[in-house]
Design a protein around this motif. Structure first.
Motif, short mmCIF file in Angstrom:
data_model
loop_
_atom_site.label_atom_id
_atom_site.label_comp_id
_atom_site.label_asym_id
_atom_site.label_seq_id
_atom_site.Cartn_x
_atom_site.Cartn_y
_atom_site.Cartn_z
N GLY A 109 0.79 -1.23 0.00
CA GLY A 109 0.00 0.00 0.00
C GLY A 109 0.82 1.28 0.00
N ILE A 110 2.14 1.17 0.16
CA ILE A 110 3.01 2.35 0.13
C ILE A 110 3.59 2.47 -1.28
CG2 ILE A 110 5.04 3.48 1.08
CD1 ILE A 110 4.64 1.77 3.62
N LYS A 111 3.23 3.54 -1.98
CA LYS A 111 3.68 3.71 -3.35
C LYS A 111 5.06 4.41 -3.37
CE LYS A 111 -0.69 3.44 -5.79
NZ LYS A 111 -1.03 2.36 -4.92
N VAL A 112 5.96 3.82 -4.16
CA VAL A 112 7.35 4.30 -4.23
C VAL A 112 7.75 4.40 -5.70
CG1 VAL A 112 9.75 3.73 -3.72
CG2 VAL A 112 7.98 3.27 -2.02
N LYS A 113 8.41 5.51 -6.06
CA LYS A 113 8.92 5.63 -7.42
C LYS A 113 10.40 6.00 -7.39
CE LYS A 113 8.27 7.66 -11.99
NZ LYS A 113 7.36 8.39 -12.90
N PHE A 114 11.20 5.26 -8.16
CA PHE A 114 12.62 5.57 -8.34
C PHE A 114 12.76 6.46 -9.58
CE2 PHE A 114 12.99 1.97 -5.58
CZ PHE A 114 14.28 1.94 -5.06
N HIS A 115 12.92 7.76 -9.38
CA HIS A 115 13.14 8.68 -10.51
C HIS A 115 14.62 8.61 -10.90
CE1 HIS A 115 9.21 10.73 -10.20
NE2 HIS A 115 9.35 10.57 -8.89
N HIS A 116 14.87 8.28 -12.16
CA HIS A 116 16.24 8.09 -12.63
C HIS A 116 16.87 9.44 -12.96
CE1 HIS A 116 19.16 6.25 -15.77
NE2 HIS A 116 19.68 6.13 -14.56
N PHE A 117 17.94 9.80 -12.25
CA PHE A 117 18.67 11.04 -12.48
C PHE A 117 20.16 10.74 -12.57
CE2 PHE A 117 14.88 12.81 -10.17
CZ PHE A 117 14.39 13.61 -11.20
N PRO A 118 20.62 10.12 -13.66
CA PRO A 118 22.04 9.76 -13.77
C PRO A 118 22.93 11.00 -13.85
CG PRO A 118 20.92 9.47 -15.87
CD PRO A 118 19.85 9.79 -14.86
N GLY A 119 24.20 10.77 -13.58
CA GLY A 119 25.19 11.84 -13.61
C GLY A 119 26.24 11.59 -12.54
N HIS A 120 25.80 11.59 -11.29
CA HIS A 120 26.70 11.25 -10.18
C HIS A 120 27.15 9.80 -10.32
CE1 HIS A 120 28.38 11.39 -6.16
NE2 HIS A 120 27.64 10.37 -5.78
N THR A 121 26.21 8.93 -10.62
CA THR A 121 26.48 7.54 -11.00
C THR A 121 25.55 7.18 -12.15
OG1 THR A 121 24.84 6.57 -9.49
CG2 THR A 121 27.08 6.90 -8.61
N PRO A 122 25.80 6.07 -12.85
CA PRO A 122 24.94 5.71 -13.99
C PRO A 122 23.48 5.45 -13.59
CG PRO A 122 26.99 4.45 -14.04
CD PRO A 122 26.96 5.16 -12.73
N GLY A 123 23.28 4.86 -12.41
CA GLY A 123 21.91 4.52 -12.00
C GLY A 123 21.31 5.48 -11.01
N CYS A 124 22.02 6.54 -10.67
CA CYS A 124 21.59 7.47 -9.60
C CYS A 124 20.11 7.79 -9.71
CB CYS A 124 22.42 8.74 -9.69
SG CYS A 124 22.29 9.79 -8.24
N SER A 125 19.41 7.62 -8.60
CA SER A 125 17.96 7.82 -8.58
C SER A 125 17.55 8.59 -7.34
CB SER A 125 17.24 6.47 -8.60
OG SER A 125 17.52 5.76 -9.79
N ALA A 126 16.40 9.25 -7.43
CA ALA A 126 15.78 9.90 -6.29
C ALA A 126 14.48 9.15 -6.02
CB ALA A 126 15.51 11.37 -6.57
N ILE A 127 14.28 8.76 -4.78
CA ILE A 127 13.17 7.89 -4.42
C ILE A 127 12.03 8.74 -3.87
CG2 ILE A 127 12.43 6.02 -2.89
CD1 ILE A 127 15.39 5.04 -2.98
#
Length: 197
Positions: A109-127
């Motif tokens: 029931g807890i919705k989570v999204k990994f927004h992909h923002f590469p640059g610092h690392t290839p997979g860098c994400s903001a949750i």
């Protein structure tokens, strides 16, 4: 939603526990995070990594084993968990879920999204969880993540900044180091950083 925050290790890397309806998500368990996390959770659901740098994932393996939790890591950073490319003696961990760019999840029931923002690392994400964005090493108060490390990419960071500057909602930002901020508070700083990349 209740957010607990504790800086960990020499780099004072922020580890977060997000509590919603008596359930918890653990974000970026860094150096020495295990004891603090175990003291502050009763019903943890998962370990979420914003990216693969050692100071954010150091306690992945121990916490995953002791609390029987799955590790969610952006797929392009998973090699850092398994191989310790910076040779700091980190215990390797193995992501159970390799997160695709901008992938969404529902944790009981807890919705989570990994927004992909590469640059610092290839997979860098903001949750993103509700109106909170756990930005890892993408955005800090008045700053951004470094792009001169191995596997960093200044061109990707520029694209990532332009991507988030298009957001119209003033989301709260909980960075991987330092103080909390908000997107609208950081917009001028982010625009200025574009001139240096």
């Amino acid at each position: 939603m209740e957010i607990l925050k504790q800086p960990m290790g020499d780099y004072q890397t922020n580890c977060y526990i997000v509590k919603i309806n008596n359930k918890e998500l653990i974000i970026d368990p860094g150096v020495g995070a295990t004891l603090w996390v175990k003291q502050n959770v009763s019903n943890p659901l998962a370990i979420l990594n914003t990216h693969g740098h050692f100071d954010h994932v150091w306690s992945n393996a121990q916490l995953s084993k002791e609390l029987d939790l799955k590790i969610y890591c952006p797929k392009d950073d998973n090699f850092m968990l398994e191989k310790d490319p910076y040779s700091f003696g980190m215990t390797p961990s193995y992501a159970d879920i390799l997160v695709e760019p901008d992938q969404e999840f529902d944790f009981d029931g807890i919705k989570v999204k990994f927004h992909h923002f590469p640059g610092h690392t290839p997979g860098c994400s903001a949750i993103q969880i509700e109106d909170a964005l756990f930005s890892g090493d993408f955005i800090f108060q008045n700053s951004i993540g470094r792009c001169d490390f191995p596997f960093s990419n200044p061109s990707d960071m520029k694209k990532s900044i332009n991507k988030i500057l298009k957001w119209e909602k003033n989301i709260r930002i909980y960075p991987g180091h330092g103080s909390n901020t908000s997107l609208f508070q950081e917009k001028d700083s982010l625009k200025n950083w574009l001139n240096y990349l």
